[in-house]
Design an enzyme around this catalytic site. Structure first.
Site: not given
Length: 305
Positions: A105-106
């Site tokens: 989840k960057r």
């Protein structure tokens, strides 16, 4: 890599991904006792237990499934030893020819996203050499900062033939606080879906794009709308089982070809031995319980076609 994922889904007839999201409370006592005997009740001991736990599950299920999805936070909580266990898990799964979706989840400003993309999907330059760090096949990406937070990932995907899954409508109960807000007559998640569709056309594989989307199983009506908005994007579907999503509710996520979606289960698989229906396996045979849970999930999902 999207081509490999689609082909493996066809080969296994299993549009499922096992979420390798270990917590210490999930790990059977015989594994933790052995790890602590060697490394003590330390971060190193915890990381060793996590690694051995993962290895058992992968060994028991790799022939049934196309992909795994390790959630990096479950490893980061154990610091550098935990990240080493994450890396070891990724490498081992790839040795088993599994597609690895790094649930990281960057998403940040352009230069930072470029560094994240290099760490998880690409290569980093060290002097005259190029090195891979974590080397997943896909990564999950948060689009909140806009295109300049996503496009560095797309560029690395193009270079490395890898892919991303962009968060569009997540399965958690409070997701609607932002994602459902109406903007210019449409909920925000639809606008994000339209952006994903635009990005998806920049990097197309044989049938589907290397740019996919995350849409939770707990919102099938929204999934139906988003499937139409993003016809060439594979949808990663969390929320099946433990979070309340049902097989019947998954129909809208798939295209008419029976493809287009891959459904995640984490606790329902890796903690199967703790469930009443698999209790007969016991702690010692936790991995066998996980294998049976995978078989049951595949049968359940395939029943909707």
């Amino acid at each position: 890599m999207i081509n490999k994922l689609v082909n493996k889904i066809r080969q296994t007839q299993a549009p499922v991904v096992v979420g390798l999201d270990p917590m210490m409370s999930y790990i059977p006592e015989h594994i933790t006792k052995k790890a602590f005997a060697e490394f003590g009740e330390t971060l190193e001991g915890a990381a060793e237990a996590v690694w051995q736990y993962n290895k058992g599950i992968v060994d028991a299920t790799y022939d049934l499934i196309p992909a795994v999805k390790p959630q990096i936070a479950m490893y980061e909580q154990f610091g550098i030893p935990g990240l080493a266990a994450f890396q070891k898990t990724v490498q081992y799964c790839k040795e088993k020819d599994l597609v690895v979706i790094g649930d990281v989840k960057r998403g940040d400003i352009g230069s930072t996203s470029a560094a994240y993309a290099a760490a998880h999907l690409g290569k980093v330059s060290v002097g005259s050499q190029l090195h891979t760090a974590f080397d997943e096949d896909f990564a999950t990406v948060n689009p909140y900062l806009g295109s300049d937070g996503v496009k560095p990932f797309i560029e690395v995907c193009r270079q490395e033939n890898k892919g991303i899954f962009v968060l569009v409508k997540t399965s958690n109960p409070s997701s609607g606080e932002f994602q459902d807000k109406v903007v210019d007559g449409k909920p925000l998640y639809e606008w994000v879906g339209k952006m994903v569709d635009e990005w998806s056309r920049e990097h197309i594989g044989e049938e589907y794009s290397y740019v996919g989307a995350v849409v939770g199983a707990t919102y099938p009506e929204m999934g139906k709308v988003l499937r139409e908005i993003m016809p060439k994007s594979y949808i990663l579907v969390p929320g099946y089982g433990a979070q309340g999503g049902s097989a019947e509710g998954l129909k809208p996520y798939f295209n008419k070809d029976g493809l287009g979606a891959i459904v995640n289960s984490s606790r329902g698989i890796i903690c199967a031995y703790k469930q009443e229906q698999y209790a007969e396996f016991g702690e010692q045979n936790y991995a066998d319980a996980s294998r049976q849970a995978v078989l049951d999930m595949i049968e359940d999902i395939n029943s909707i076609f």
